[in-house]
Design an enzyme around this catalytic site. Structure first.
Site, PDB file in Angstrom:
ATOM      1  N   TYR A 203       0.819  -1.206   0.000  1.00  0.00           N
ATOM      2  CA  TYR A 203       0.000   0.000   0.000  1.00  0.00           C
ATOM      3  C   TYR A 203       0.861   1.268   0.000  1.00  0.00           C
ATOM      4  O   TYR A 203       0.590   2.226   0.730  1.00  0.00           O
ATOM      5  CB  TYR A 203      -0.965   0.006   1.198  1.00  0.00           C
ATOM      6  CG  TYR A 203      -1.728  -1.278   1.345  1.00  0.00           C
ATOM      7  CD1 TYR A 203      -2.609  -1.696   0.353  1.00  0.00           C
ATOM      8  CD2 TYR A 203      -1.548  -2.111   2.447  1.00  0.00           C
ATOM      9  CE1 TYR A 203      -3.313  -2.885   0.459  1.00  0.00           C
ATOM     10  CE2 TYR A 203      -2.227  -3.313   2.558  1.00  0.00           C
ATOM     11  CZ  TYR A 203      -3.107  -3.691   1.565  1.00  0.00           C
ATOM     12  OH  TYR A 203      -3.783  -4.874   1.682  1.00  0.00           O
TER      13      TYR A 203
ATOM     14  N   ASP B 291     -15.384 -15.012   7.609  1.00  0.00           N
ATOM     15  CA  ASP B 291     -13.969 -14.683   7.467  1.00  0.00           C
ATOM     16  C   ASP B 291     -13.448 -14.229   8.827  1.00  0.00           C
ATOM     17  O   ASP B 291     -13.641 -13.085   9.236  1.00  0.00           O
ATOM     18  CB  ASP B 291     -13.817 -13.577   6.414  1.00  0.00           C
ATOM     19  CG  ASP B 291     -12.381 -13.104   6.238  1.00  0.00           C
ATOM     20  OD1 ASP B 291     -11.503 -13.547   7.007  1.00  0.00           O
ATOM     21  OD2 ASP B 291     -12.140 -12.282   5.337  1.00  0.00           O
TER      22      ASP B 291
ATOM     23  N   LYS C 247      -3.642 -15.138   9.801  1.00  0.00           N
ATOM     24  CA  LYS C 247      -2.971 -14.175  10.668  1.00  0.00           C
ATOM     25  C   LYS C 247      -2.393 -14.813  11.930  1.00  0.00           C
ATOM     26  O   LYS C 247      -1.276 -15.296  11.931  1.00  0.00           O
ATOM     27  CB  LYS C 247      -3.899 -13.006  10.986  1.00  0.00           C
ATOM     28  CG  LYS C 247      -4.135 -12.089   9.777  1.00  0.00           C
ATOM     29  CD  LYS C 247      -4.791 -10.799  10.167  1.00  0.00           C
ATOM     30  CE  LYS C 247      -5.052  -9.890   8.970  1.00  0.00           C
ATOM     31  NZ  LYS C 247      -3.850  -9.384   8.324  1.00  0.00           N
TER      32      LYS C 247
ATOM     33  N   TYR D 295     -13.879  -6.275   4.075  1.00  0.00           N
ATOM     34  CA  TYR D 295     -12.566  -6.475   3.440  1.00  0.00           C
ATOM     35  C   TYR D 295     -12.200  -7.942   3.594  1.00  0.00           C
ATOM     36  O   TYR D 295     -12.282  -8.500   4.691  1.00  0.00           O
ATOM     37  CB  TYR D 295     -11.488  -5.594   4.084  1.00  0.00           C
ATOM     38  CG  TYR D 295     -10.111  -5.911   3.556  1.00  0.00           C
ATOM     39  CD1 TYR D 295      -9.676  -5.371   2.352  1.00  0.00           C
ATOM     40  CD2 TYR D 295      -9.263  -6.783   4.227  1.00  0.00           C
ATOM     41  CE1 TYR D 295      -8.430  -5.684   1.835  1.00  0.00           C
ATOM     42  CE2 TYR D 295      -8.015  -7.096   3.727  1.00  0.00           C
ATOM     43  CZ  TYR D 295      -7.600  -6.545   2.533  1.00  0.00           C
ATOM     44  OH  TYR D 295      -6.369  -6.863   2.017  1.00  0.00           O
TER      45      TYR D 295
END
Length: 424
Positions: free
Chosen positions: A15, A244, A273, A143
């Site tokens: 990003y 998710d 994660k 997201y």
């Protein structure tokens, strides 16, 4: 040429512009909750390395698991081969996730886990002779990752992928849930989702959402009853539910999984994660036996997916150590203690003229500004105050390691206050 100058000229960070890259800080060592910079600073990591390093760094148990496995074998292909680390990990995941998730597909990143979940849902319906059920439904402000199928279910307007809208498959989006966590539940909140399902359920394969916390789409904390209502709607309209939990799994919200806030079980769940405590890249997509059997009915008879590093034994070994370390710790109390300090220290910022909102849940805190912050400028202040915090857009947020003590959290919250005072 210095390391930082080489990095600036040649290495592309996430990003970040190639023309005007954000400043980078070189880490030379990490232990506990601290990152040690080449420039001499010792800073508290308020991000858990993008929400993954829940045990902090250089953890002796996780280190030992990695050493033991790498001395044995670091990788073998998962096609036609299995191994103890993967078997142990899948047993653990089945044991600790919501009931009914009995099949595990191991992947190598969160985005891939979402791709796998979407692929499972679509292949499931195709193999039931209902190939017309090939669309997805998602709440706005979601997201789910940066790969193409994952991008297609991120918020199509306010997300970070609008540039690719002409290349993405178009799906259905409902308004984001509005009832906040901790508010009185408003049943009207679910009405737009019901309307879409009533009209389009024959073409919808699955509803995909982030339970309770919408992460990188805005760090929004919503009422768990919305999640329960979505489960009920999926049952009513014959649509699969994909949860998710890549960001929320393994204790981040104060429950082991965010689904546990209302004790629902999805048909498919994505994990990543924190699964390895931030040591290795690994993810998992779990599904019900019904989905697993349905995917493999008829032609082609197999699930058509297989990452090269699927079931990597080194990652699985560390994941086993991380999950055991979590479950054997007093993590619930640790997260509650973190939340208490976050809530108390950040609430006064609501009176600041530049602050729009403050919200907290578990080991998550969000200070939403009225205007986007200058990341490079405010990060200098954070580092000068002993903290590593990575804002995005209008959001300054914290997801610290679960081992953080009160002083660590105070360092982070004081740094946010200092950054806002100086830069906003």
């Amino acid at each position: 040429m210095s390391n930082i100058e080489f990095d600036k000229r040649h290495i592309w960070h996430p990003y970040t512009s190639s023309h005007q890259p954000l400043p980078c800080y070189e880490v030379v060592h990490a232990s506990g909750v601290h990152l040690h910079l080449a420039s001499g600073e010792k800073i508290v990591d308020g991000m858990s390395s993008w929400w993954a390093a829940i045990h902090g760094y250089n953890h002796p148990i996780l280190n030992a698991a990695a050493h033991a496995q790498i001395d044995n074998f670091s990788h073998v292909m998962f096609g036609g081969i299995t191994h103890q680390p993967a078997i142990d990990l899948c047993k653990k995941l089945i044991d600790i996730t919501p009931s009914g998730l009995d099949r595990v597909f191991l992947a190598d990143s969160g985005s891939v886990a979402v791709e796998v979940a979407i692929k499972m849902a679509m292949q499931y319906w195709a193999c039931q002779g209902r190939a017309e059920k090939n669309k997805l439904l998602a709440p706005r402000n979601g997201y789910h990752g940066d790969t193409f199928a994952a991008m297609s279910v991120c918020d199509p307007v306010n997300g970070m992928h609008s540039l690719f809208k002409n290349s993405l498959i178009e799906h259905y989006f409902a308004p984001a849930p509005q009832t906040r966590f901790g508010q009185a539940w408003n049943p009207d909140d679910i009405a737009p989702m019901r309307d879409i399902l009533e009209t389009h359920h024959n073409s919808i394969a699955a509803l995909i959402l982030e339970p309770v916390v919408q992460g990188a789409g805005g760090m929004r904390l919503y009422h768990p009853e919305y999640l329960r209502a979505c489960r009920q709607l999926c049952d009513e309209f014959d649509v699969l539910l994909i949860c998710d939990e890549i960001a929320t799994g393994f204790g981040r919200t104060g429950k082991l999984f965010a689904c546990n806030h209302v004790d629902i079980s999805p048909d498919i769940m994505c994990l990543g994660k924190a699964i390895t405590g931030g040591y290795m890249t690994l993810a998992a997509t779990l599904c019900s036996d019904n989905v697993a059997q349905g995917v493999c009915e008829g032609s082609p008879g197999v699930f058509m997916h297989g990452p090269t590093f699927m079931g990597n034994p080194l990652a699985c070994a560390v994941a086993n150590a991380s999950i055991s370390t979590l479950l054997e710790s007093n993590w619930e109390q640790n997260v509650a203690n973190i939340h208490k300090v976050l809530a108390a220290q950040l609430a006064p910022l609501l009176s600041h003229e530049a602050v729009a909102d403050v919200r907290t849940l578990g080991a998550i805190a969000v200070v939403e500004m009225k205007q986007a912050v200058n990341v490079a400028e405010i990060q200098k202040v954070f580092v000068a105050n002993g903290a590593w915090i990575r804002p995005f857009g209008k959001l300054i947020y914290l997801m610290p390691p679960f081992i953080s003590n009160e002083n660590d959290i105070l360092t982070l919250t004081n740094a946010i206050s200092a950054g806002i005072e100086k830069c906003c």
